[in-house]
Design a protein around this motif. Structure first.
Motif, PDB file in Angstrom:
ATOM      1  N   MET A 105      21.726 -17.027  21.533  1.00  0.00           N
ATOM      2  CA  MET A 105      21.288 -15.634  21.587  1.00  0.00           C
ATOM      3  C   MET A 105      21.087 -15.089  20.174  1.00  0.00           C
ATOM      4  N   PHE A 106      20.168 -14.137  20.053  1.00  0.00           N
ATOM      5  CA  PHE A 106      19.892 -13.528  18.757  1.00  0.00           C
ATOM      6  C   PHE A 106      21.041 -12.634  18.326  1.00  0.00           C
ATOM      7  N   LYS A 107      21.304 -12.636  17.026  1.00  0.00           N
ATOM      8  CA  LYS A 107      22.330 -11.759  16.469  1.00  0.00           C
ATOM      9  C   LYS A 107      21.700 -10.395  16.169  1.00  0.00           C
ATOM     10  N   PRO A 108      22.394  -9.325  16.537  1.00  0.00           N
ATOM     11  CA  PRO A 108      21.853  -7.997  16.225  1.00  0.00           C
ATOM     12  C   PRO A 108      21.956  -7.717  14.733  1.00  0.00           C
ATOM     13  N   LYS A 109      21.088  -6.847  14.256  1.00  0.00           N
ATOM     14  CA  LYS A 109      21.189  -6.393  12.865  1.00  0.00           C
ATOM     15  C   LYS A 109      22.274  -5.328  12.857  1.00  0.00           C
ATOM     16  N   LEU A 110      23.412  -5.692  12.322  1.00  0.00           N
ATOM     17  CA  LEU A 110      24.583  -4.843  12.435  1.00  0.00           C
ATOM     18  C   LEU A 110      25.399  -4.942  11.154  1.00  0.00           C
ATOM     19  N   ASN A 111      25.815  -3.805  10.625  1.00  0.00           N
ATOM     20  CA  ASN A 111      26.757  -3.789   9.503  1.00  0.00           C
ATOM     21  C   ASN A 111      28.165  -3.705  10.065  1.00  0.00           C
ATOM     22  N   TYR A 112      29.090  -4.388   9.393  1.00  0.00           N
ATOM     23  CA  TYR A 112      30.474  -4.267   9.836  1.00  0.00           C
ATOM     24  C   TYR A 112      31.401  -4.080   8.644  1.00  0.00           C
ATOM     25  N   LEU A 113      32.547  -3.505   8.948  1.00  0.00           N
ATOM     26  CA  LEU A 113      33.545  -3.150   7.950  1.00  0.00           C
ATOM     27  C   LEU A 113      34.905  -3.555   8.482  1.00  0.00           C
ATOM     28  N   CYS A 114      35.777  -3.995   7.586  1.00  0.00           N
ATOM     29  CA  CYS A 114      37.130  -4.383   7.970  1.00  0.00           C
ATOM     30  C   CYS A 114      38.080  -3.192   7.833  1.00  0.00           C
ATOM     31  N   SER A 115      38.801  -2.891   8.893  1.00  0.00           N
ATOM     32  CA  SER A 115      39.732  -1.761   8.850  1.00  0.00           C
ATOM     33  C   SER A 115      40.943  -2.043   7.961  1.00  0.00           C
ATOM     34  N   ILE A 116      41.209  -3.293   7.633  1.00  0.00           N
ATOM     35  CA  ILE A 116      42.285  -3.590   6.670  1.00  0.00           C
ATOM     36  C   ILE A 116      41.881  -3.052   5.302  1.00  0.00           C
ATOM     37  N   GLN A 117      40.641  -3.313   4.891  1.00  0.00           N
ATOM     38  CA  GLN A 117      40.160  -2.795   3.601  1.00  0.00           C
ATOM     39  C   GLN A 117      40.143  -1.274   3.602  1.00  0.00           C
ATOM     40  N   LEU A 118      39.750  -0.710   4.707  1.00  0.00           N
ATOM     41  CA  LEU A 118      39.738   0.738   4.859  1.00  0.00           C
ATOM     42  C   LEU A 118      41.153   1.305   4.724  1.00  0.00           C
ATOM     43  N   ALA A 119      42.117   0.670   5.364  1.00  0.00           N
ATOM     44  CA  ALA A 119      43.512   1.113   5.291  1.00  0.00           C
ATOM     45  C   ALA A 119      44.071   0.970   3.880  1.00  0.00           C
ATOM     46  N   LYS A 120      43.724  -0.110   3.203  1.00  0.00           N
ATOM     47  CA  LYS A 120      44.216  -0.306   1.832  1.00  0.00           C
ATOM     48  C   LYS A 120      43.684   0.771   0.886  1.00  0.00           C
ATOM     49  N   LYS A 121      42.453   1.225   1.117  1.00  0.00           N
ATOM     50  CA  LYS A 121      41.899   2.323   0.299  1.00  0.00           C
ATOM     51  C   LYS A 121      42.603   3.640   0.618  1.00  0.00           C
ATOM     52  N   SER A 122      42.978   3.821   1.866  1.00  0.00           N
ATOM     53  CA  SER A 122      43.536   5.091   2.320  1.00  0.00           C
ATOM     54  C   SER A 122      45.034   5.214   2.082  1.00  0.00           C
ATOM     55  N   TRP A 123      45.759   4.126   2.274  1.00  0.00           N
ATOM     56  CA  TRP A 123      47.228   4.145   2.145  1.00  0.00           C
ATOM     57  C   TRP A 123      47.654   2.974   1.264  1.00  0.00           C
ATOM     58  N   MET A 174      28.525   4.274   4.229  1.00  0.00           N
ATOM     59  CA  MET A 174      27.614   3.310   3.601  1.00  0.00           C
ATOM     60  C   MET A 174      27.688   3.399   2.075  1.00  0.00           C
ATOM     61  N   GLN A 175      27.798   4.605   1.552  1.00  0.00           N
ATOM     62  CA  GLN A 175      27.883   4.785   0.094  1.00  0.00           C
ATOM     63  C   GLN A 175      29.255   4.354  -0.433  1.00  0.00           C
ATOM     64  N   TYR A 176      30.319   4.836   0.194  1.00  0.00           N
ATOM     65  CA  TYR A 176      31.676   4.601  -0.295  1.00  0.00           C
ATOM     66  C   TYR A 176      32.068   3.123  -0.202  1.00  0.00           C
ATOM     67  N   PHE A 177      31.639   2.467   0.884  1.00  0.00           N
ATOM     68  CA  PHE A 177      32.039   1.081   1.123  1.00  0.00           C
ATOM     69  C   PHE A 177      30.881   0.098   0.957  1.00  0.00           C
ATOM     70  N   GLU A 178      29.891   0.476   0.177  1.00  0.00           N
ATOM     71  CA  GLU A 178      28.697  -0.353   0.022  1.00  0.00           C
ATOM     72  C   GLU A 178      29.022  -1.810  -0.270  1.00  0.00           C
ATOM     73  N   SER A 179      29.957  -2.059  -1.178  1.00  0.00           N
ATOM     74  CA  SER A 179      30.270  -3.437  -1.563  1.00  0.00           C
ATOM     75  C   SER A 179      31.140  -4.145  -0.514  1.00  0.00           C
ATOM     76  N   LYS A 180      31.762  -3.382   0.387  1.00  0.00           N
ATOM     77  CA  LYS A 180      32.646  -3.973   1.402  1.00  0.00           C
ATOM     78  C   LYS A 180      31.934  -4.198   2.730  1.00  0.00           C
ATOM     79  N   LEU A 181      30.785  -3.560   2.925  1.00  0.00           N
ATOM     80  CA  LEU A 181      30.034  -3.735   4.168  1.00  0.00           C
ATOM     81  C   LEU A 181      29.424  -5.132   4.209  1.00  0.00           C
ATOM     82  N   LYS A 182      29.497  -5.734   5.373  1.00  0.00           N
ATOM     83  CA  LYS A 182      28.903  -7.063   5.582  1.00  0.00           C
ATOM     84  C   LYS A 182      27.856  -6.941   6.690  1.00  0.00           C
ATOM     85  N   LYS A 183      26.956  -7.893   6.716  1.00  0.00           N
ATOM     86  CA  LYS A 183      25.950  -7.953   7.782  1.00  0.00           C
ATOM     87  C   LYS A 183      26.312  -9.100   8.730  1.00  0.00           C
ATOM     88  N   LEU A 184      26.142  -8.814  10.020  1.00  0.00           N
ATOM     89  CA  LEU A 184      26.436  -9.843  11.014  1.00  0.00           C
ATOM     90  C   LEU A 184      25.407 -10.965  10.865  1.00  0.00           C
TER      91      LEU A 184
END
Length: 184
Positions: A105-123, A174-184
């Motif tokens: 099956m085709f992979k969707p064009k999707l950006n994803y972010l890890c909530s661990i990285q998000l949590a480390k930035k926040s706390w 998208m701006q804040y996590f630009e370098s952390k966003l990955k593409k599926l």
């Protein structure tokens, strides 16, 4: 904020062996739906005992369940056009990729972010960033290692992290996590 949080449980060490998928939909910074599917993996009826020990899902629990390709179009529709977030996202994105590849099956064009990285930035002062520890810290009750519960806990933790970082739109993510966003 609009995004979906996902979580997979697998039957074996193989990434294409999804036996449960949970998705939590967030619209306008509110959890609007959480759905869980039990999935009959390609390895059926084989399940690794190590995986069973983690999630408690047994082969007989999925014997009458759909395969991944049977549910994908419903899942894809729920995810369409949104940011995907997962706790330890490289694992969940890898399972999603492997399942799509397995069924051709085709992979969707999707950006994803890890909530661990998000949590480390926040706390950045917390000693651990596992989903269970973050949920306890934020007093979020859930049934750990069940996909729907894990996806919803991930979504709620992500919302709290965005709030702490004063991020209120997907464009800001998208701006804040630009370098952390990955593409599926």
């Amino acid at each position: 904020m609009d995004f979906c949080a996902i979580d997979f449980e697998t039957a074996t060490y193989e990434r294409n062996s999804a036996c449960e998928l949970g998705i939590c939909i967030v619209e306008n910074s509110e959890v609007v739906a959480t759905k869980t599917w039990l999935i009959k993996p390609p390895s059926f009826p084989y399940f690794s005992q190590r995986n069973i020990d983690v999630h408690g899902i047994l082969p007989h629990d999925v014997k009458d369940s759909p395969t991944f390709d049977d549910i994908w179009y419903e899942v894809e529709e729920m995810m369409y056009g949104t940011l995907m977030i997962a706790h330890n996202a490289s694992f969940d994105a890898g399972v999603l990729r492997s399942c799509l590849d397995h069924y051709g099956m085709f992979k969707p064009k999707l950006n994803y972010l890890c909530s661990i990285q998000l949590a480390k930035k926040s706390w950045n002062y917390l000693p651990r960033y596992g989903l269970k520890h973050l949920a306890e810290y934020h007093q979020i009750k859930f049934n750990h290692h069940r996909a729907g519960d894990d996806a919803e806990a991930c979504a709620r933790i992500s919302l709290l992290a965005f709030e702490k970082l004063f991020i209120t739109t997907n464009d800001e993510v998208m701006q804040y996590f630009e370098s952390k966003l990955k593409k599926l």
